[in-house]
Design a protein around this motif. Structure first.
Motif, mmCIF file in Angstrom:
data_model
loop_
_atom_site.group_PDB
_atom_site.id
_atom_site.type_symbol
_atom_site.label_atom_id
_atom_site.label_comp_id
_atom_site.label_asym_id
_atom_site.label_seq_id
_atom_site.Cartn_x
_atom_site.Cartn_y
_atom_site.Cartn_z
ATOM 1 N N ILE A 62 -26.045 -22.530 -83.979
ATOM 2 C CA ILE A 62 -26.176 -21.613 -82.840
ATOM 3 C C ILE A 62 -25.574 -20.256 -83.191
ATOM 4 O O ILE A 62 -26.177 -19.216 -82.933
ATOM 5 N N TYR A 63 -24.396 -20.268 -83.804
ATOM 6 C CA TYR A 63 -23.752 -19.022 -84.228
ATOM 7 C C TYR A 63 -24.661 -18.255 -85.182
ATOM 8 O O TYR A 63 -24.845 -17.044 -85.048
ATOM 9 N N TYR A 64 -25.229 -18.969 -86.141
ATOM 10 C CA TYR A 64 -26.123 -18.322 -87.109
ATOM 11 C C TYR A 64 -27.328 -17.704 -86.407
ATOM 12 O O TYR A 64 -27.676 -16.553 -86.659
ATOM 13 N N LEU A 65 -27.957 -18.451 -85.534
ATOM 14 C CA LEU A 65 -29.138 -17.938 -84.832
ATOM 15 C C LEU A 65 -28.804 -16.730 -83.973
ATOM 16 O O LEU A 65 -29.582 -15.776 -83.897
ATOM 17 N N GLN A 66 -27.651 -16.754 -83.340
ATOM 18 C CA GLN A 66 -27.250 -15.639 -82.482
ATOM 19 C C GLN A 66 -26.900 -14.383 -83.280
ATOM 20 O O GLN A 66 -27.108 -13.279 -82.795
ATOM 21 N N ASN A 67 -26.374 -14.556 -84.482
ATOM 22 C CA ASN A 67 -25.838 -13.433 -85.239
ATOM 23 C C ASN A 67 -26.665 -13.003 -86.443
ATOM 24 O O ASN A 67 -26.278 -12.060 -87.139
ATOM 25 N N LYS A 81 -39.899 -17.736 -82.224
ATOM 26 C CA LYS A 81 -38.781 -16.809 -82.108
ATOM 27 C C LYS A 81 -38.421 -16.580 -80.649
ATOM 28 O O LYS A 81 -37.247 -16.643 -80.264
ATOM 29 N N LYS A 82 -39.426 -16.361 -79.830
ATOM 30 C CA LYS A 82 -39.210 -16.125 -78.397
ATOM 31 C C LYS A 82 -38.563 -17.355 -77.756
ATOM 32 O O LYS A 82 -37.628 -17.227 -76.952
ATOM 33 N N ALA A 83 -39.013 -18.541 -78.112
ATOM 34 C CA ALA A 83 -38.464 -19.773 -77.546
ATOM 35 C C ALA A 83 -37.016 -19.977 -77.990
ATOM 36 O O ALA A 83 -36.167 -20.388 -77.180
ATOM 37 N N VAL A 84 -36.724 -19.699 -79.248
ATOM 38 C CA VAL A 84 -35.354 -19.844 -79.749
ATOM 39 C C VAL A 84 -34.428 -18.886 -79.026
ATOM 40 O O VAL A 84 -33.351 -19.281 -78.561
ATOM 41 N N LEU A 85 -34.834 -17.653 -78.905
ATOM 42 C CA LEU A 85 -33.993 -16.671 -78.211
ATOM 43 C C LEU A 85 -33.770 -17.042 -76.751
ATOM 44 O O LEU A 85 -32.668 -16.876 -76.221
ATOM 45 N N ALA A 86 -34.791 -17.585 -76.110
ATOM 46 C CA ALA A 86 -34.639 -18.007 -74.717
ATOM 47 C C ALA A 86 -33.678 -19.194 -74.610
ATOM 48 O O ALA A 86 -32.919 -19.287 -73.643
ATOM 49 N N ALA A 87 -33.681 -20.077 -75.595
ATOM 50 C CA ALA A 87 -32.803 -21.243 -75.579
ATOM 51 C C ALA A 87 -31.347 -20.885 -75.870
ATOM 52 O O ALA A 87 -30.443 -21.590 -75.437
ATOM 53 N N LEU A 88 -31.156 -19.791 -76.577
ATOM 54 C CA LEU A 88 -29.772 -19.401 -76.897
ATOM 55 C C LEU A 88 -29.101 -18.803 -75.686
ATOM 56 O O LEU A 88 -27.939 -18.766 -75.525
#
Length: 88
Positions: A62-67, A81-88
């Motif tokens: 999660i940290y990696y995806l956010q940063n 990408k849109k789905a991942v960002l929405a899930a974060l």
């Protein structure tokens, strides 16, 4: 078998995917696997963050995806990408 990358000396990675494994994957999954990579410096930074924060693998992901959106967003489709960002 697909081999991508060069020597570890320049920080690049080598991905080896067997033909039988690749043929069993859906195309988007294979695209992701063959395009996903990051250098040793990124991995070392992430491992240091995990140690400093006593983080689990899931927390580190999660940290990696956010940063590191600029890194991983090229590995997936725009919809993913849109789905991942929405899930974060």
């Amino acid at each position: 078998m697909r081999i991508r990358g060069s020597s570890a000396e320049n920080g690049s990675s080598i991905n080896i995917i067997g033909a039988s494994f690749a043929s069993a994957l859906a195309i988007p999954t294979l695209y992701y696997i063959t395009n996903r990579s990051f250098g040793n410096a990124t991995l070392n930074t992430l491992l240091a963050w995990m140690a400093d924060n006593q983080a689990t693998g899931e927390e580190a992901a999660i940290y990696y995806l956010q940063n590191n959106q600029d890194d991983w967003s090229g590995w997936v489709s725009k919809d993913v990408k849109k789905a991942v960002l929405a899930a974060l």
